[in-house]
Scaffold this motif. Structure first.
Motif, mmCIF file in Angstrom:
data_model
loop_
_atom_site.group_PDB
_atom_site.id
_atom_site.type_symbol
_atom_site.label_atom_id
_atom_site.label_comp_id
_atom_site.label_asym_id
_atom_site.label_seq_id
_atom_site.Cartn_x
_atom_site.Cartn_y
_atom_site.Cartn_z
ATOM 1 N N LYS A 72 -30.365 -50.624 -12.455
ATOM 2 C CA LYS A 72 -29.998 -51.865 -13.129
ATOM 3 C C LYS A 72 -30.815 -53.040 -12.619
ATOM 4 N N GLU A 94 -23.150 -47.935 -18.584
ATOM 5 C CA GLU A 94 -23.337 -49.376 -18.763
ATOM 6 C C GLU A 94 -24.779 -49.815 -18.541
ATOM 7 N N GLN A 96 -25.533 -43.919 -23.150
ATOM 8 C CA GLN A 96 -24.521 -42.872 -23.127
ATOM 9 C C GLN A 96 -25.061 -41.449 -23.111
ATOM 10 N N ARG A 150 -11.465 -49.404 -18.600
ATOM 11 C CA ARG A 150 -12.885 -49.481 -18.954
ATOM 12 C C ARG A 150 -13.253 -48.357 -19.922
ATOM 13 N N ILE A 165 -15.049 -48.213 -23.637
ATOM 14 C CA ILE A 165 -16.335 -47.528 -23.827
ATOM 15 C C ILE A 165 -16.176 -46.316 -24.726
#
Length: 357
Positions: free
Chosen positions: A128, A181, A185, A241, A245
């Motif tokens: 990230k 995230e 996916q 969460r 999602i």
């Protein structure tokens, strides 16, 4: 809410001005590499072996610190732990050993599923922060090795020594959600969905509305069932969460149920979540460690339970010291035990501060 804003600012200032500077300096083993396990009140690390999970957790923490507005050397500090892991803990099969002495000699070569989950979480934040393709490939290779070595037909995983536990799945779930995230996916959604399904059908008792810890090889709870309020909160945070999602409505309902179970494990006299109850939520272990208080805040915030979040934040503040250290344990009388601060708590604390923000 004004009170939440005040608490968020209070915690943010403590984290950025006190805790992160202290642990980035005193928490790093400048002589042998990696992170210390503990810091005493004098800021000196007492002798202690180093767990792989602490190296990975601290690495994640300092990568995450950049998003929290800390302008210190977050990347350099994070790689202290990651480099130490690869240098000393990485086994020939691609998994990480669990324990080494200060100099890096392996004391326990067992590869705990729990520990691998925190390496995966740290690598997600390497990716990230820097878009590091090597970090992504490394994480996918590690996950594939776990599936090959520990994977079960129902999508779950054995812990080392053939134990069947919900806790390693919780952290694999956390790492999978982090990868979804930050990278999408494709690779990680099936893993997260399988763990969510295992939680839905086996870890959570639908009648009692609680999540258990230990199981037999058919995922039936062992004995009368152990319930940890802190894990009710932590799974509630993760399942909420997942409901957003994965679009699975049951996960939101389960998150609410687990949150309520966790709240029943809060001792009214101390305002603290206790360490353990039985299946009917009667207290079995009345001590109250720091980490369940952080998980209460996270679950309460994501579910919009602001009154509980305020209560949790007010309780957690009692554990923290103005120097950037903390106490880890509260006894039944509400007294905090004087002992060195464990580095492993900083991961819990920074996530709670982020939730308050």
């Amino acid at each position: 809410m004004a009170e939440l804003d005040r608490l968020a600012a209070q915690y943010q200032n403590w984290l950025v001005a006190k805790a992160l500077p202290l642990w980035s300096l005193k928490g790093v083993d400048a002589q042998c590499g990696g992170f210390h396990e503990l810091l005493g009140d004098d800021g000196v690390a007492p002798p202690a072996p180093k767990r792989a999970r602490v190296q990975a957790r601290q690495s994640f923490t300092f990568l995450y610190a950049q998003t929290m507005g800390w302008d210190g050397p977050w990347s350099d500090v994070a790689h202290v732990g990651l480099d130490h892991l690869d240098r000393f803990y990485l086994r020939s099969d691609g998994l990480y050993a669990t324990l080494a002495d200060r100099a890096g000699t392996i004391l326990n070569s067992t590869a705990m599923t729990y520990d691998q989950a925190f390496v995966l979480l740290a690598l997600a934040y390497v990716y990230k922060r820097a878009g590091d393709a090597d970090a992504r490939a490394k994480a996918e290779t590690l996950m594939a090795r776990l599936v090959a070595d520990r994977g079960l037909p129902n999508g779950g995983f054995r812990e080392a020594n053939d134990a069947f536990l919900s806790n390693p799945h919780m952290h694999l779930f956390e790492a999978s959600l982090a990868w979804i995230e930050v990278a999408g996916q494709e690779s990680w959604f099936p893993i997260a969905r399988a763990i969510a399904s295992l939680a839905h059908h086996h870890f959570i008792d639908g009648q009692k509305g609680v999540l258990f810890e230990t199981f037999d090889d058919q995922w039936k709870p062992l004995g009368e069932g152990i319930v940890e309020p802190g894990h009710q909160f932590e799974w509630a945070w993760l399942l909420e969460r997942w409901s957003r999602i994965g679009g699975e409505a049951w996960a939101h309902d389960a998150a609410l149920s687990l949150f309520r179970a966790g709240e029943r494990g809060v001792d009214a006299a101390r305002g603290a979540a206790v360490d353990e109850t039985d299946a009917d939520l009667r207290v079995r272990r009345a001590t109250a460690r720091l980490w369940p208080q952080t998980e209460r805040i996270k679950a309460a915030m994501i579910l919009g339970e602001h009154k509980a979040a305020i209560a949790g934040a007010e309780c957690l503040w009692r554990y923290l010291d103005s120097t950037g250290l903390w106490r880890d344990k509260m006894n039944e009388a509400g007294e905090l035990i004087v002992e060195p601060a464990p580095a492993s708590s900083l991961y819990h604390i920074i996530c709670a501060v982020a939730a308050l923000r």
